[in-house]
Design a protein around this motif. Sequence first.
Motif, PDB file in Angstrom:
ATOM      1  N   UNK A 220       2.236  68.169  32.628  1.00 48.38           N
ATOM      2  CA  UNK A 220       2.873  67.479  33.742  1.00 48.38           C
ATOM      3  C   UNK A 220       4.391  67.533  33.687  1.00 48.38           C
ATOM      4  N   UNK A 221       4.969  67.444  32.492  1.00 41.42           N
ATOM      5  CA  UNK A 221       6.424  67.313  32.358  1.00 41.42           C
ATOM      6  C   UNK A 221       7.207  68.395  33.098  1.00 41.42           C
ATOM      7  N   UNK A 222       6.861  69.683  32.986  1.00 44.96           N
ATOM      8  CA  UNK A 222       7.647  70.693  33.712  1.00 44.96           C
ATOM      9  C   UNK A 222       7.593  70.509  35.222  1.00 44.96           C
ATOM     10  N   UNK A 223       6.423  70.097  35.741  1.00 46.98           N
ATOM     11  CA  UNK A 223       6.299  69.878  37.184  1.00 46.98           C
ATOM     12  C   UNK A 223       7.114  68.655  37.600  1.00 46.98           C
ATOM     13  N   UNK A 224       6.990  67.587  36.848  1.00 47.77           N
ATOM     14  CA  UNK A 224       7.753  66.365  37.124  1.00 47.77           C
ATOM     15  C   UNK A 224       9.247  66.641  37.114  1.00 47.77           C
ATOM     16  N   UNK A 225       9.714  67.361  36.104  1.00 43.38           N
ATOM     17  CA  UNK A 225      11.156  67.629  35.984  1.00 43.38           C
ATOM     18  C   UNK A 225      11.647  68.478  37.156  1.00 43.38           C
ATOM     19  N   UNK A 226      10.839  69.439  37.586  1.00 48.83           N
ATOM     20  CA  UNK A 226      11.236  70.282  38.719  1.00 48.83           C
ATOM     21  C   UNK A 226      11.286  69.467  40.004  1.00 48.83           C
ATOM     22  N   UNK A 227      10.336  68.577  40.192  1.00 52.12           N
ATOM     23  CA  UNK A 227      10.335  67.733  41.400  1.00 52.12           C
ATOM     24  C   UNK A 227      11.516  66.771  41.382  1.00 52.12           C
ATOM     25  N   UNK A 228      11.770  66.149  40.249  1.00 46.42           N
ATOM     26  CA  UNK A 228      12.903  65.223  40.144  1.00 46.42           C
ATOM     27  C   UNK A 228      14.215  65.939  40.413  1.00 46.42           C
ATOM     28  N   UNK A 229      14.360  67.142  39.893  1.00 50.61           N
ATOM     29  CA  UNK A 229      15.579  67.917  40.120  1.00 50.61           C
ATOM     30  C   UNK A 229      15.761  68.210  41.597  1.00 50.61           C
ATOM     31  N   UNK A 230      14.655  68.570  42.276  1.00 49.05           N
ATOM     32  CA  UNK A 230      14.744  68.867  43.706  1.00 49.05           C
ATOM     33  C   UNK A 230      15.037  67.614  44.521  1.00 49.05           C
ATOM     34  N   UNK A 231      14.440  66.504  44.150  1.00 47.25           N
ATOM     35  CA  UNK A 231      14.664  65.256  44.887  1.00 47.25           C
ATOM     36  C   UNK A 231      16.084  64.745  44.723  1.00 47.25           C
ATOM     37  N   UNK A 232      16.649  64.978  43.565  1.00 48.33           N
ATOM     38  CA  UNK A 232      17.989  64.460  43.263  1.00 48.33           C
ATOM     39  C   UNK A 232      19.094  65.481  43.425  1.00 48.33           C
TER      40      UNK A 232
END
Length: 233
Positions: A220-232
């Motif tokens: 999950x971590x790589x997907x979460x980090x990519x989504x957070x980066x895109x959101x922010x």
Amino acid sequence: MTRLSRRGFLASSVALAGGLTGCSGLGSTGPTGEGSADGSDGSSGGTGSTDGTGTAAGDLLPAPVAGDPDADVTVTAWEDYACPHCQTYSTTVYPKVKSDYLDSGSIRYEFHDFPVMDSQVTWQAANAARAVQVEAGDEAYFTYSKRLYENQRRLGPDVYAELTDGLDAGGDAVRQAATNRTYDPTIKASRQAAIDKGLRGTPAVIVDGNEVAWENEIAYAPVRDAIESALNG
């Protein structure tokens, strides 16, 4: 009942180039009688017919969408129902994406078929899921998709019908779509789109145009980090 072949599972054990984890059978010519790597097995793919709902089988279906269709961040997942790594993604990663980002409407999430496995299940399961999409809509599609992965080791025509229980989709119609491979045109087009993007195996997850890099496991971590980066971003 058609079951996922041992050959198909063995193919998935090979790591992708560059040390990535996942399933890849793109170099395969396909098993005898199960369809080649491009999905051809002598079947018509439903050209010119209808599926009983008024949708022409040869018409290309849109990608099923979850979350907010108008969200600023788009996540696309490219999967093969016969790939055990996709099962891992679907049962351990996707539920966290759903609870953290889809239920709140933070992202748009799309499912795309990317057949890579050397297995009849690859094509039949995808056709069954698309039949559910046509009959019952995208929400039912994602519910059915979850069931397919939960029952991956026993998939076959009777199971495709069984898994429609409680959904607004007829079991017989879904079984027929699977065995006739009614929606092959859509699935083949999705596969070609993945190849055109340079994707090499499944599961592949792209967040706003950037592919998530798996390391030693599907997590999950790589997907979460990519989504957070895109959101922010």
